[in-house]
Write a protein that holds these residues in place. Structure first.
Motif, short mmCIF file in Angstrom:
data_model
loop_
_atom_site.label_atom_id
_atom_site.label_comp_id
_atom_site.label_asym_id
_atom_site.label_seq_id
_atom_site.Cartn_x
_atom_site.Cartn_y
_atom_site.Cartn_z
N MET A 43 76.62 -53.05 5.70
CA MET A 43 77.24 -51.90 6.53
C MET A 43 77.27 -50.75 5.28
O MET A 43 76.73 -49.55 6.06
CB MET A 43 78.55 -52.22 7.12
N ALA A 44 77.86 -50.93 4.38
CA ALA A 44 77.86 -49.77 3.34
C ALA A 44 76.58 -49.08 3.08
O ALA A 44 76.83 -47.87 3.16
CB ALA A 44 78.66 -50.22 1.84
N ARG A 45 75.58 -49.93 2.84
CA ARG A 45 74.35 -49.35 2.62
C ARG A 45 73.99 -48.44 3.70
O ARG A 45 73.51 -47.33 3.58
CB ARG A 45 73.24 -50.71 2.10
N HIS A 46 73.96 -48.96 5.03
CA HIS A 46 73.32 -48.20 6.14
C HIS A 46 74.16 -47.23 6.40
O HIS A 46 73.74 -46.06 6.69
CB HIS A 46 73.15 -49.31 7.43
N ALA A 47 75.63 -47.26 6.26
CA ALA A 47 76.27 -46.05 6.73
C ALA A 47 76.20 -44.89 5.57
O ALA A 47 76.30 -43.98 6.09
CB ALA A 47 77.97 -46.38 6.62
N THR A 48 76.05 -45.34 4.36
CA THR A 48 75.92 -44.41 3.36
C THR A 48 74.46 -43.78 3.53
O THR A 48 74.51 -42.46 3.31
CB THR A 48 76.25 -44.87 1.88
N ARG A 49 73.48 -44.36 3.57
CA ARG A 49 72.26 -43.71 4.12
C ARG A 49 72.34 -42.73 5.29
O ARG A 49 71.88 -41.52 5.17
CB ARG A 49 71.18 -44.66 4.23
N LEU A 50 72.86 -43.02 6.46
CA LEU A 50 73.05 -42.42 7.42
C LEU A 50 73.92 -41.07 7.19
O LEU A 50 73.53 -39.84 7.30
CB LEU A 50 74.04 -43.09 8.80
N GLY A 51 75.00 -41.37 6.46
CA GLY A 51 75.80 -40.05 5.97
C GLY A 51 74.95 -39.01 5.02
O GLY A 51 75.27 -37.96 5.33
N GLU A 52 74.19 -39.58 4.30
CA GLU A 52 73.49 -38.94 3.38
C GLU A 52 72.30 -38.00 4.28
O GLU A 52 72.22 -36.73 4.19
CB GLU A 52 72.63 -39.53 2.54
N GLU A 53 71.74 -38.88 5.19
CA GLU A 53 70.81 -37.79 6.21
C GLU A 53 71.59 -36.76 6.99
O GLU A 53 71.11 -35.99 7.11
CB GLU A 53 70.11 -39.15 7.24
N LEU A 54 72.71 -37.31 7.41
CA LEU A 54 73.46 -36.23 8.41
C LEU A 54 73.99 -35.15 7.56
O LEU A 54 74.13 -33.93 7.78
CB LEU A 54 74.63 -36.80 9.19
N ARG A 55 74.52 -35.40 6.28
CA ARG A 55 75.00 -34.33 5.41
C ARG A 55 73.80 -33.41 4.99
O ARG A 55 74.10 -32.12 4.83
CB ARG A 55 75.61 -34.96 4.38
N PHE A 56 72.83 -33.94 4.58
CA PHE A 56 71.82 -32.99 4.11
C PHE A 56 70.45 -32.63 4.60
O PHE A 56 69.70 -31.77 4.36
CB PHE A 56 71.34 -33.80 2.44
N ASN A 57 70.30 -33.47 5.84
CA ASN A 57 68.90 -33.46 6.38
C ASN A 57 68.81 -32.86 7.82
O ASN A 57 67.79 -33.10 8.21
CB ASN A 57 68.18 -34.51 6.19
N THR A 58 70.10 -32.59 8.39
CA THR A 58 70.03 -32.06 9.87
C THR A 58 69.45 -30.51 9.77
O THR A 58 69.22 -29.98 8.60
CB THR A 58 71.42 -31.85 10.36
N ILE A 59 69.23 -30.11 10.82
CA ILE A 59 68.52 -28.73 10.96
C ILE A 59 69.35 -27.51 10.84
O ILE A 59 69.12 -26.47 10.82
CB ILE A 59 67.90 -28.62 12.56
N PHE A 60 70.77 -27.71 10.54
CA PHE A 60 71.89 -26.99 10.61
C PHE A 60 72.25 -26.82 9.15
O PHE A 60 72.34 -27.76 8.31
CB PHE A 60 72.98 -27.52 11.15
N PRO A 61 72.69 -25.40 8.63
CA PRO A 61 72.99 -25.39 7.23
C PRO A 61 74.25 -25.77 7.18
O PRO A 61 75.14 -26.06 8.37
CB PRO A 61 72.89 -23.75 7.13
N ALA A 62 74.96 -26.04 5.98
CA ALA A 62 76.49 -26.55 6.15
C ALA A 62 77.53 -25.87 6.92
O ALA A 62 78.21 -26.46 7.18
CB ALA A 62 76.78 -26.35 4.39
N LYS A 63 77.33 -24.50 6.84
CA LYS A 63 78.42 -23.87 7.45
C LYS A 63 78.38 -23.89 9.10
O LYS A 63 79.40 -23.76 9.62
CB LYS A 63 78.36 -22.29 7.27
N LEU A 64 77.47 -24.57 9.43
CA LEU A 64 77.47 -25.08 11.02
C LEU A 64 77.51 -26.60 10.94
O LEU A 64 78.47 -26.99 11.85
CB LEU A 64 75.98 -24.65 11.51
N SER A 65 77.04 -27.32 10.24
CA SER A 65 77.33 -28.71 10.24
C SER A 65 78.85 -28.98 10.14
O SER A 65 79.27 -29.92 10.51
CB SER A 65 76.43 -29.74 9.44
N GLU A 66 79.46 -28.42 9.13
CA GLU A 66 80.70 -28.62 8.65
C GLU A 66 81.54 -28.50 9.78
O GLU A 66 82.79 -28.68 9.85
CB GLU A 66 81.22 -27.74 7.33
#
Length: 180
Positions: A43-66
């Motif tokens: 679970m830790a492995r999959h959740a951490t990978r998902l978190g990295e994807e959502l934190r760094f690779n969405t179409i939004f810059p940080a000021k929007l995703s945050e």
């Protein structure tokens, strides 16, 4: 803290592999909730990978995703999450007045229609458990379908993070005081 966090020397091989993968990723460190999730290494492995994807690779810059992350942290009164992501939001260029409004449970004033829509979607997901047809249509028009999916992902993932941090009573770093 209700849970003893393992040092790398106390981890099983599977836990250590997940820990090391997180450190080698874009974060450069193990995210706090992962230290609890290591009790379930897969679970830790999959959740951490998902978190990295959502934190760094969405179409939004940080000021929007945050925006979605801070709305989620505030919804759950997740002190550690708020503390960590307020800093990231400011670093990403978010207007401090938006952060203050979210903290105070007031609707912020947005110059950017994407920011307003992300806020409205995040609030509706947490408080209304979904989106009205009008808000759905607006979200698709303003954010695109991919953007809407990513906002839902941000809210869902950071719900997991907030619940983990709250359940195990993660404290703030030494000398920090909660704003919530």
């Amino acid at each position: 803290m209700r849970l003893k966090l393992l040092s790398p020397g106390e981890m099983t091989a599977e836990q250590k592999q997940t820990h090391d993968e997180a450190i080698a990723g874009k974060r450069g460190s193990a995210p706090a909730p992962m230290m609890a999730w290591l009790n379930s290494p897969a679970m830790a492995r999959h959740a951490t990978r998902l978190g990295e994807e959502l934190r760094f690779n969405t179409i939004f810059p940080a000021k929007l995703s945050e925006i979605a992350i801070l709305v989620t942290a505030r919804h759950f009164t997740a002190h550690y999450e708020w503390w960590a992501h307020k800093r990231l939001a400011l670093k990403g260029g978010m207007d401090p007045k938006i952060i203050e409004a979210i903290r105070d449970r007031r609707t912020p004033a947005f110059d950017d229609p994407k920011g307003k829509t992300i806020y409205d979607v995040a609030k509706s997901l947490h408080e209304g458990h979904g989106l009205s047809k009008t808000l759905y249509d607006e979200a698709v028009a303003v954010l695109t379908e991919r953007g809407l999916v990513e906002v839902i992902g941000l809210c869902g993932y950071y719900t997991l993070v907030s619940l983990t941090l709250n359940t195990f009573e993660f404290g703030l770093p030494e000398g920090e005081v909660s704003e919530l």
